[in-house]
Design a protein around this motif. Structure first.
Motif, PDB file in Angstrom:
ATOM      1  N   TYR A  81       0.987  -1.180   0.026  1.00  0.00           N
ATOM      2  CA  TYR A  81       0.001  -0.027  -0.048  1.00  0.00           C
ATOM      3  C   TYR A  81       0.874   1.347  -0.167  1.00  0.00           C
ATOM      4  CZ  TYR A  81      -4.510  -2.451   0.160  1.00  0.00           C
ATOM      5  OH  TYR A  81      -5.413  -3.202  -0.228  1.00  0.00           O
ATOM      6  N   VAL A  82       1.881   1.274   0.776  1.00  0.00           N
ATOM      7  CA  VAL A  82       2.726   2.493   0.402  1.00  0.00           C
ATOM      8  C   VAL A  82       3.449   2.626  -0.710  1.00  0.00           C
ATOM      9  CG1 VAL A  82       5.018   3.189   1.578  1.00  0.00           C
ATOM     10  CG2 VAL A  82       3.374   2.455   2.986  1.00  0.00           C
ATOM     11  N   VAL A  83       3.837   1.445  -1.124  1.00  0.00           N
ATOM     12  CA  VAL A  83       4.419   1.597  -2.564  1.00  0.00           C
ATOM     13  C   VAL A  83       3.400   1.976  -3.656  1.00  0.00           C
ATOM     14  CG1 VAL A  83       5.357   0.313  -4.513  1.00  0.00           C
ATOM     15  CG2 VAL A  83       6.455  -0.242  -2.411  1.00  0.00           C
ATOM     16  N   ALA A  84       2.103   1.477  -3.469  1.00  0.00           N
ATOM     17  CA  ALA A  84       1.014   1.953  -4.548  1.00  0.00           C
ATOM     18  C   ALA A  84       0.763   3.568  -4.345  1.00  0.00           C
ATOM     19  CB  ALA A  84      -0.174   1.271  -4.096  1.00  0.00           C
ATOM     20  N   PHE A  85       0.596   4.011  -2.972  1.00  0.00           N
ATOM     21  CA  PHE A  85       0.371   5.300  -2.794  1.00  0.00           C
ATOM     22  C   PHE A  85       1.772   6.204  -3.416  1.00  0.00           C
ATOM     23  CE2 PHE A  85       1.542   8.882  -0.023  1.00  0.00           C
ATOM     24  CZ  PHE A  85       0.334   9.660  -0.372  1.00  0.00           C
ATOM     25  N   LEU A  86       2.970   5.792  -3.335  1.00  0.00           N
ATOM     26  CA  LEU A  86       3.989   6.866  -3.545  1.00  0.00           C
ATOM     27  C   LEU A  86       4.225   6.691  -5.244  1.00  0.00           C
ATOM     28  CD1 LEU A  86       6.715   5.761  -1.180  1.00  0.00           C
ATOM     29  CD2 LEU A  86       5.523   8.201  -1.424  1.00  0.00           C
ATOM     30  N   ASP A  87       3.820   5.296  -5.828  1.00  0.00           N
ATOM     31  CA  ASP A  87       3.832   5.228  -7.235  1.00  0.00           C
ATOM     32  C   ASP A  87       2.594   6.131  -7.751  1.00  0.00           C
ATOM     33  OD1 ASP A  87       5.857   3.508  -7.364  1.00  0.00           O
ATOM     34  OD2 ASP A  87       4.619   1.674  -7.895  1.00  0.00           O
ATOM     35  N   ALA A  88       1.632   6.230  -7.312  1.00  0.00           N
ATOM     36  CA  ALA A  88       0.427   7.021  -7.762  1.00  0.00           C
ATOM     37  C   ALA A  88       0.943   8.522  -7.725  1.00  0.00           C
ATOM     38  CB  ALA A  88      -0.659   6.648  -6.836  1.00  0.00           C
ATOM     39  N   HIS A  89       1.618   8.924  -6.659  1.00  0.00           N
ATOM     40  CA  HIS A  89       1.599  10.302  -6.740  1.00  0.00           C
ATOM     41  C   HIS A  89       3.020  10.903  -6.651  1.00  0.00           C
ATOM     42  CE1 HIS A  89      -2.465  10.791  -5.185  1.00  0.00           C
ATOM     43  NE2 HIS A  89      -2.144   9.588  -4.309  1.00  0.00           N
ATOM     44  N   LEU A  90       3.955   9.897  -6.836  1.00  0.00           N
ATOM     45  CA  LEU A  90       5.389  10.678  -7.316  1.00  0.00           C
ATOM     46  C   LEU A  90       5.633  10.192  -8.883  1.00  0.00           C
ATOM     47  CD1 LEU A  90       7.618  10.162  -3.967  1.00  0.00           C
ATOM     48  CD2 LEU A  90       6.205  11.974  -4.731  1.00  0.00           C
TER      49      LEU A  90
END
Length: 382
Positions: free
Chosen positions: A349-358
């Motif tokens: 979930y952290v990777v998904a969040f960062l991939d989406a927004h960075l």
């Protein structure tokens, strides 16, 4: 989520849960009726990262000449930082998990019958001082801030995963806020903040950590960077993820440092209120399976950009760190969720969040409940 922010008592509970299990097993006990004792010489290791890149790591010692230390005002603020990054091949020696002095202080602070150096035996997946893999655009940067009384090694499993997926990760130690932080000359900063009453120090911790993060960004992205690999960092894509008080600090840092583009709070009460509309950048709240945090309810309107509130059923406050994994490897039952799955959920979930927004990548995992992760509930505050 609120009770475990109570200074010394909170820190003791947080570390004693997994390490007390280690102590029982190392002493030859059993995890439960009918469960055999662990081997006399346990092997502790972090799960292998799943990304495509090998992982390198190095440590930095930084001193801010412009800022007194908030806990020792007679000294300048010093920080220890671990950097994890995509590397070229597998050159370099295996990286240590933590220093012997730090391990010894954690064991002593918790009053556990463990070898003082037990945490130095953890096998990591990173190579010390391995060459940084070049990237044409540069790698996005993610800052990690650990929970109160914890030190930077507690988020190593998450850091290695992020590095293997193409991020440079800066894990901060906040001296005098952890049981132990060792400097290169052998000095060890003990937890002076642990001696204070919690209501009096929470806001001070949050504000001080936001300042620590800004200083580290200065040294990694400024004109005279402190790390030779900094030329491969993309300063236009920076996120922050924190556990517990580190998560609360992420919300504060997004308000005070415009270089940060996204933030995530892993089970941390927001001790400094977020005024309505104050955080307009993406923010992720991930909570353990406890009654809803009143501060998250209170400050939900303050998060005016993209936002999600996820609750992980069957998890606890330390589920977002390495600690349950280390205990489970010694035969202990970590609770309703297997230990490595706890870390897997945090990673994904952290990777998904960062991939989406960075990285502007579509990540449907953030759109709603997933059959692959039935433990994760999407919470809609009232």
């Amino acid at each position: 989520m609120t009770a475990h922010h109570d200074t010394r008592r909170r820190g003791r509970w947080a570390l004693a849960v997994p390490l007390a299990l280690l102590a029982t097993l190392l002493a030859g006990g059993t995890a439960a009726a009918g469960t055999p004792a662990a081997p006399a010489t346990p092997v502790l290791r972090l799960p292998t990262p799943t990304g495509q890149y090998a992982v390198g790591t190095t440590w930095l010692h930084l001193t801010d000449p412009a800022r007194p230390d908030p806990w020792r005002p007679e000294s300048r603020r010093e920080l220890m930082v671990s950097l994890w990054y995509p590397s070229v091949g597998a050159a370099g020696a295996p990286a240590p998990y933590t220093a012997a002095a730090v391990s010894a202080r954690i064991v002593a602070a918790e009053g556990l019958p463990l070898p003082p150096d037990v945490l130095t035996t953890v096998r990591t997946n990173a190579r010390r001082d391995a060459p940084v893999r070049p990237a044409a655009r540069g790698w996005p940067l993610v800052v990690l801030s650990p929970g109160f009384s914890l030190s930077r090694e507690s988020l190593t499993g998450l850091a290695e995963e992020l590095a293997s997926r193409g991020y440079v990760v800066a894990g901060l130690d906040h001296p005098y806020e952890a049981w132990g932080v060792e400097f290169p000359d052998g000095r060890v900063a003990d937890c002076l903040a642990c001696e204070r009453e919690w209501p009096d120090v929470a806001a001070r911790l949050v504000e001080g950590r936001a300042a620590d993060v800004s200083f580290v960004l200065d040294r990694l992205t400024g004109p005279r960077p402190a790390w030779r690999g900094a030329r491969f960092v993309d300063a236009s894509r920076i996120g922050m993820v924190g556990h517990s008080i580190g998560g609360a600090s992420a919300a504060q840092a997004l308000r005070t440092d415009r270089r940060l583009d996204a933030g995530a709070d892993l089970d941390g009460t927001l001790f400094v209120p977020v005024p309505a509309g104050a955080v307009r950048k993406p923010f992720l709240l991930v909570g353990s399976d406890r009654p809803a945090d009143a501060s998250w309810q209170r400050d939900w309107p303050g998060l005016a950009g993209w936002k999600r509130w996820l609750t992980v059923s069957g998890s606890g406050h330390m589920s977002f760190t390495d600690r349950p994994v280390l205990g489970a490897q010694l035969g202990m039952d970590p609770g309703a969720i297997p230990a490595e799955r706890q870390l897997l959920i945090t990673r994904e979930y952290v990777v998904a969040f960062l991939d989406a927004h960075l990285r502007d990548r579509a990540r449907p995992l953030l759109d709603g409940p997933s059959p692959a992760y039935p433990e994760v509930r999407f919470t809609e505050p009232s």
